[in-house]
Enzyme design. Structure first.
Site, PDB file in Angstrom:
ATOM      1  N   GLY A  13       3.611   3.941   0.578  1.00 16.94           N
ATOM      2  CA  GLY A  13       2.968   4.443   0.774  1.00 16.94           C
ATOM      3  C   GLY A  13       2.118   6.039   1.831  1.00 16.94           C
ATOM      4  N   ASP A  64       8.526  -8.629   0.439  1.00 22.94           N
ATOM      5  CA  ASP A  64       7.067  -8.628  -0.475  1.00 22.94           C
ATOM      6  C   ASP A  64       5.946  -8.962  -0.109  1.00 22.94           C
ATOM      7  OD1 ASP A  64       5.780  -9.153  -3.107  1.00 22.94           O
ATOM      8  OD2 ASP A  64       6.865  -8.018  -3.756  1.00 22.94           O
ATOM      9  N   LYS A 162     -10.399  -7.469   1.320  1.00 25.49           N
ATOM     10  CA  LYS A 162     -10.687  -6.692   2.874  1.00 25.49           C
ATOM     11  C   LYS A 162     -11.058  -7.182   3.873  1.00 25.49           C
ATOM     12  CE  LYS A 162      -7.851  -2.527   2.653  1.00 25.49           C
ATOM     13  NZ  LYS A 162      -6.464  -2.866   3.380  1.00 25.49           N
TER      14      LYS A 162
END
Length: 344
Positions: A13, A64, A162
């Protein structure tokens, strides 16, 4: 802290990549998770292009967020965990569980594995979405004491993910066996790693390419990804960081999109020829009408004319956070896109 082994989740990322670069450059060993080792060569190539040094100290492992397999092995023998991985999907989704479940369940999976392995500290990447969205306009700066309401105006699946993931994390560490620190960056921009773009870099690209032909009366708080990475690394060892949340922003005031365009035109010259002039303004009524047809624009429509304020005082005091100006961050993002041919 030198020569420690740090686990970084979501190793392919944007934010995680910059964290990896900083850790390796400081002499640490890094173990990074990716969903499949088929992605390792591409991830290494992107990091090398971004200036990676000491690449021999980087190990990729498969894990994962939706599967228990691999996590016990990933946390074995590490000194700390930087949990950065989380699905990013701004705007409407067909099934919110596609965003919320991986974020919450994945966070708990990583934290449980770290706790069971005796890892001292976990630094979790949350987001400003967990603090400063869904509220009515405030006449003060947001701080770490704020939490976003789940169903307020402008909230979406990503924002809810979040909030729910971070709250679950704080509940899990209540037994005190593992220290938790949560990082709450605002819109993260800066040099790309590979060809992927974060949500905030997408916004810079829309201005740079002229895809956004006129500016809505919408303002965004920015922070440079390199400063976010530095704050994460500092949070691994900083005294007084354990048990705390940290907002990360380049400055207190959000930046109107028209000012972003003006900076790009000033800094990039002819390379910003498609950036609309700062006088090209989109009427509020047009934005609201567009949001009726395009749900992805509703968060923007909910905040027209609103200039959020964000306090990073705690991060500056505890973590030594010293962010570069937002102008440098958005210009670096645009320069990176141009260099990679991603601004066509």
């Amino acid at each position: 802290m030198a020569d420690q082994r740090i686990l970084v989740t979501g190793g392919s990322g944007f934010i995680a990549g910059h964290i990896i670069l900083r850790l390796l450059g400081s002499g640490h060993e890094v173990r990074a998770t990716i969903r499949s080792l088929d992605r390792e060569d591409a991830a290494r190539a992107a990091l090398l292009e971004a200036g990676m040094t000491n690449g021999d100290a980087l190990q990729f492992v498969a894990a994962d967020l939706l599967d228990d397999a691999g996590w016990a092995e990933a946390v074995t023998g590490v000194d700390a965990v930087l949990h950065v991985a989380s699905p990013v999907h701004l705007g409407p989704v067909a099934d919110e569980d596609d965003v919320i479940v991986p974020a919450r369940a994945g966070t708990l999976r990583v934290l449980r594995a770290a706790r069971d392995a005796g890892v001292r500290r976990v630094v979790l990447t949350s987001a400003f979405h967990a603090v400063g969205f869904g509220h009515p306009p405030l006449d003060r700066a947001f701080t770490e004491a704020d939490w976003s309401p789940l169903d307020g105006p402008g909230m979406d699946a990503y924002g809810r993910s979040k909030v729910l993931a971070e709250r679950a994390a704080w509940e899990l560490v209540g037994d005190g066996r593992t220290e938790l620190v949560t990082m709450l960056p605002v819109a993260v921009v800066g040099p790309l790693i590979g060809t992927g773009m974060s949500g905030a870099n997408h916004l810079v690209r829309r201005v740079l390419t002229g895809e956004l032909p006129a500016y809505p009366d919408f303002a965004v708080p920015f922070v440079d990804v390199r400063d976010v990475a530095a704050a994460h690394v500092a949070a691994l060892t900083a005294e007084g960081a354990a048990g705390e949340r940290f907002l990360l922003a380049a400055q207190e005031d959000a930046v109107p999109l028209a000012e972003v365009g003006a900076v790009l035109r000033d800094e990039l010259g002819e390379r910003a020829s498609r950036v609309p002039p700062s006088t090209a303004l989109l009427p509020d009524a047009a934005v609201r009408a567009a949001a009726e047809a395009n749900p992805g624009m509703r968060p923007m429509a909910a905040e027209l004319g609103y200039r959020k304020k964000v306090s990073s005082e705690k991060a500056r005091r505890v973590l030594g956070f010293a962010p570069r100006p937002w102008q440098e961050a958005v210009t670096a993002a645009a320069e990176s896109m141009l260099a990679k041919g991603l601004a066509d």
